[in-house]
Design a protein around this motif. Sequence first.
Motif, PDB file in Angstrom:
ATOM      1  N   UNK A 219      38.278  43.921  38.975  1.00  0.00           N
ATOM      2  CA  UNK A 219      37.059  44.257  39.733  1.00  0.00           C
ATOM      3  C   UNK A 219      37.256  44.068  41.235  1.00  0.00           C
ATOM      4  N   UNK A 220      38.061  43.098  41.610  1.00  0.00           N
ATOM      5  CA  UNK A 220      38.275  42.829  43.045  1.00  0.00           C
ATOM      6  C   UNK A 220      39.439  43.625  43.619  1.00  0.00           C
TER       7      UNK A 220
ATOM      8  N   UNK B 133      31.187  34.757  43.999  1.00  0.00           N
ATOM      9  CA  UNK B 133      30.470  34.723  45.280  1.00  0.00           C
ATOM     10  C   UNK B 133      29.702  36.007  45.507  1.00  0.00           C
ATOM     11  N   UNK B 134      30.333  37.167  45.147  1.00  0.00           N
ATOM     12  CA  UNK B 134      29.667  38.456  45.328  1.00  0.00           C
ATOM     13  C   UNK B 134      28.483  38.610  44.384  1.00  0.00           C
TER      14      UNK B 134
ATOM     15  N   UNK C 236      35.357  47.916  42.594  1.00  0.00           N
ATOM     16  CA  UNK C 236      33.969  47.475  42.597  1.00  0.00           C
ATOM     17  C   UNK C 236      33.574  47.104  44.024  1.00  0.00           C
ATOM     18  N   UNK C 237      32.421  47.605  44.423  1.00  0.00           N
ATOM     19  CA  UNK C 237      31.881  47.280  45.750  1.00  0.00           C
ATOM     20  C   UNK C 237      31.260  45.891  45.689  1.00  0.00           C
TER      21      UNK C 237
ATOM     22  N   UNK D  85      41.011  38.609  33.563  1.00  0.00           N
ATOM     23  CA  UNK D  85      41.584  39.926  33.851  1.00  0.00           C
ATOM     24  C   UNK D  85      40.532  40.860  34.445  1.00  0.00           C
ATOM     25  N   UNK D  86      39.290  40.771  33.975  1.00  0.00           N
ATOM     26  CA  UNK D  86      38.233  41.619  34.520  1.00  0.00           C
ATOM     27  C   UNK D  86      37.946  41.311  35.974  1.00  0.00           C
TER      28      UNK D  86
END
Length: 225
Positions: free
Chosen positions: A83-84, A30-31, A88-89, A78-79
């Motif tokens: 990331x969440x 979604x991001x 990560x912005x 896993x990434x």
Amino acid sequence: MPRSIRPDPVLIQAVIAGALSFAHLHDLADAAGQSGWKAWAYPVSVDLLLVAAWRRLRTARRDRSAWTWFVIALSASLGANIATAGLLDLGQVPSWLRILVAGWPALAFLGGTLLVHTPTPAPAEPAPEHPAEDPAAPEVEVHPTDEPAPAPAPELAPAPTPAPVPVKPAAPAPVVPAALLDHARKLADAHRASTGSPMPADTLSARLGLPDDVTRAITDQLQLA
């Protein structure tokens, strides 16, 4: 009697972990600009590729392509989880991540197609534990009156012929000089005249002092004379 439902801790843990991973993949998609139903399709795509690769590994442990797609799907899941986690912005997703998320459907489709349509190698047949038994030999009826034929007697080798013993030629009689023969005749005549009997050969040999063969030759000639 109805069976009581007993919760399985492992199954509950698997459902919780799957839901969290599903949510992280949804949030990352979604991001990255994949909104609506597309954001929900990304977690399904990643998890299905992971399950397909794992099922392939269960039948072919040495399949390199199955290991490759399993690592790719696991890295994607896993990434997204990492990331969440605040690293990560999600309001400002980098361009490379947007490209990666946008290209994931084609990569997942390729991996799923290869996993499904690649033939599974046939397992090697185990060697038989016991060798095949030889067919039974035909039975031969043997009568008590039947006697085996006597074995032929071994041929005896001919006895070796003894080598002929060489016969030594007789030694020629020694030549008696005439003077010696006359001297021996005189001694024999004197002995006959004094004793009235012929002179023995050993007495003649002692009187002359000659070898036996020479004395014998003289005696033979005197007897022949």
